[in-house]
Design a protein around this motif. Structure first.
Motif, PDB file in Angstrom:
ATOM      1  N   LEU A 186      33.567  40.851  49.474  1.00 22.34           N
ATOM      2  CA  LEU A 186      33.918  41.958  50.636  1.00 22.34           C
ATOM      3  C   LEU A 186      34.690  42.951  49.951  1.00 22.34           C
ATOM      4  N   ASP A 187      35.201  42.857  49.109  1.00 20.18           N
ATOM      5  CA  ASP A 187      36.048  44.083  48.254  1.00 20.18           C
ATOM      6  C   ASP A 187      36.115  43.748  46.671  1.00 20.18           C
ATOM      7  N   VAL A 188      36.027  44.589  45.737  1.00 23.08           N
ATOM      8  CA  VAL A 188      36.133  44.575  44.292  1.00 23.08           C
ATOM      9  C   VAL A 188      37.388  45.478  44.056  1.00 23.08           C
ATOM     10  N   PHE A 189      38.451  45.245  43.286  1.00 18.30           N
ATOM     11  CA  PHE A 189      39.264  46.378  42.776  1.00 18.30           C
ATOM     12  C   PHE A 189      39.794  45.915  41.558  1.00 18.30           C
ATOM     13  N   ASN A 190      40.511  46.540  40.875  1.00 17.48           N
ATOM     14  CA  ASN A 190      41.295  46.289  39.578  1.00 17.48           C
ATOM     15  C   ASN A 190      42.626  46.439  39.964  1.00 17.48           C
ATOM     16  N   GLU A 191      43.172  45.484  39.197  1.00 14.17           N
ATOM     17  CA  GLU A 191      44.866  45.350  39.043  1.00 14.17           C
ATOM     18  C   GLU A 191      45.190  45.000  37.802  1.00 14.17           C
ATOM     19  N   GLY A 192      45.671  45.856  37.309  1.00 16.85           N
ATOM     20  CA  GLY A 192      46.313  45.347  35.747  1.00 16.85           C
ATOM     21  C   GLY A 192      45.107  45.196  34.743  1.00 16.85           C
ATOM     22  N   GLU A 193      44.835  44.129  34.303  1.00 16.35           N
ATOM     23  CA  GLU A 193      43.874  43.729  33.251  1.00 16.35           C
ATOM     24  C   GLU A 193      42.533  43.251  33.960  1.00 16.35           C
ATOM     25  N   HIS A 194      42.910  43.079  35.211  1.00 17.47           N
ATOM     26  CA  HIS A 194      42.077  41.889  36.045  1.00 17.47           C
ATOM     27  C   HIS A 194      41.094  42.571  36.852  1.00 17.47           C
ATOM     28  N   ILE A 195      39.955  42.091  37.414  1.00 15.43           N
ATOM     29  CA  ILE A 195      39.166  42.438  38.358  1.00 15.43           C
ATOM     30  C   ILE A 195      39.000  41.611  39.376  1.00 15.43           C
ATOM     31  N   PHE A 196      39.540  41.939  40.591  1.00 16.71           N
ATOM     32  CA  PHE A 196      39.752  40.999  41.821  1.00 16.71           C
ATOM     33  C   PHE A 196      38.554  41.224  42.641  1.00 16.71           C
TER      34      PHE A 196
END
Ligand SMILES: [Zn+2]
Length: 391
Positions: A58-68
């Motif tokens: 449903l959604d993909v985003f960067n947060e720090g080192e990670h991709i959620f």
């Protein structure tokens, strides 16, 4: 840290990987993958959609080192097959690569630097540093971008160090200082960018500049590339086809037909105005002839407010009694008189309109009001009639 497969290839659509972590947040489930080709929001480009083991992403985003990756639910297996929505991805690639080329040509032809880029579902824009771009400039930019598309320049991407980046003449300096990703359009430009791009400019298909507008002292250019440009053309063709069918003519004659139609329309309007004027004069005479008592009052079914006012203005100079007109077509009432010796029309309306949900007002010689329903308007009309007849 997740391996970003979209940096190796924009064309990878299916891969197997492992879920490293699952996170439950208030608004849903998120997973971090060992490897991902899902592009997260960034650099003006929206994220990819697709599936992780049959579960929609449903959604993909960067947060720090990670991709959620936001999912409807957590997959049952930790080893998962992933796939991205290729139509959406390729559309983003066409628009984004088209944007790089458009920005490069804007810089080259009119020295207008690109300040920002928006790639949305409905439209794509760039804001360029220019107070104005005239039609001639926009035509040359569009022609030149399309020429570069047809020349089919290769588009490459690779990472460079801070020192190496200094050797490349970038129009805009990158925000990051290490592992700087460069997207190069061969023989055109180098650009620091993390987005997904086509292999060569030919895949952009074509570009169409749609319109411009002023934005914070600069110019915003709306454009469409590739399939979006084709869809735009199809939409326009469908509209043109419908208009042509209505006018029963081909596309080349359509403007002549519309001009002719406009002329006829204006002529009919003028004729109608004359007839309405004659009709009003006739009605005024008739109402004056029928006058009996301290008030001339009449209800019309089909007149608008302007017609009521103009009719009232025709009657009042020829009578000493007030004129009260109402129209059921618009739930409106008009009251007028020759002199304000006895009372003020405006003041009368102001005092009593509230009891009938009416809104309006006016001068001592003419007042008008509108009502939410005909029942209200008619009740106010009858009330006014009684008041004047009792005086
Ligand atoms: Zn970019």
């Amino acid at each position: 840290m997740t391996k970003k497969l979209y940096y190796d290839s924009s064309y990878l659509t299916q891969w197997d990987t492992t879920i490293l972590e699952t996170v439950k947040k208030d608004d849903g489930y998120y997973v971090i993958l060992e490897e991902t080709a899902f592009y997260p929001h960034g650099g003006g480009q929206p994220c990819d959609y697709g599936y992780i083991q049959d579960v929609p992403v449903l959604d993909v985003f960067n947060e720090g080192e990670h991709i959620f990756h936001k999912l409807e639910r957590v997959p049952e297996e930790m080893n998962v097959a992933c796939s991205i929505d290729w139509n959406r991805r390729f559309d983003h690639m066409q628009q984004h690569s088209g944007q790089h080329l458009l920005s490069a040509v804007c810089w080259e032809l009119v020295q207008a630097m690109t300040l920002s880029f928006h790639l949305g579902t409905d439209y794509c824009t760039i804001d360029v540093e220019a107070a104005e771009l005239n039609i001639g400039q926009l035509d040359s930019i569009e022609r030149e971008v399309n020429r570069r598309i047809y020349k089919n320049h290769s588009i490459l991407s690779y990472c460079v160090s801070e020192d190496e980046v200094k050797q490349l003449s970038l129009v805009k300096q990158p925000k990051v200082t290490e592992n700087i990703r460069i997207v190069e359009i061969k023989d055109v430009e180098h650009n620091a960018c993390g987005g997904t791009h086509v292999h060569s400019t030919g895949e952009i298909g074509m570009i169409k500049l749609l319109r411009t507008e002023k934005h914070k002292g600069n110019t915003r250019i709306y454009f469409k590339c590739g399939y979006r440009a084709l869809e735009e053309f199809n939409d326009c063709q469908q509209i043109l086809g419908t208009v042509s069918a209505k006018f029963n003519t081909g596309k080349d004659e359509i403007m002549d037909r519309i001009e002719k139609w406009e002329k006829e329309h204006k002529q009919l309007q003028a004729e109608l105005a004359i007839l309405k004027e004659k009709d009003a004069e006739y009605t005024a005479k008739q109402l004056l002839a029928e006058q009996d008592g301290p008030l001339i009052a009449h209800v019309f079914e089909d007149k608008n407010m302007k017609e009521l006012q103009s009719l009232a203005a025709k009657i009042t100079p020829h009578t000493n009694v007030p004129v009260l007109l109402a129209t059921a077509a618009e739930n409106k009432v008009v009251l007028s008189q020759k002199s304000d010796a006895g009372h003020s029309c405006g003041a009368f309306f102001k005092e009593h309109l509230g009891n009938y949900n009416g809104k309006g007002g006016g001068s001592p010689l003419m007042a008008q009001a509108g009502f939410p329903t005909w029942e209200d308007a008619h009740a106010f009309y009858e009330f006014t009639k009684r008041m004047f007849k009792n005086n």
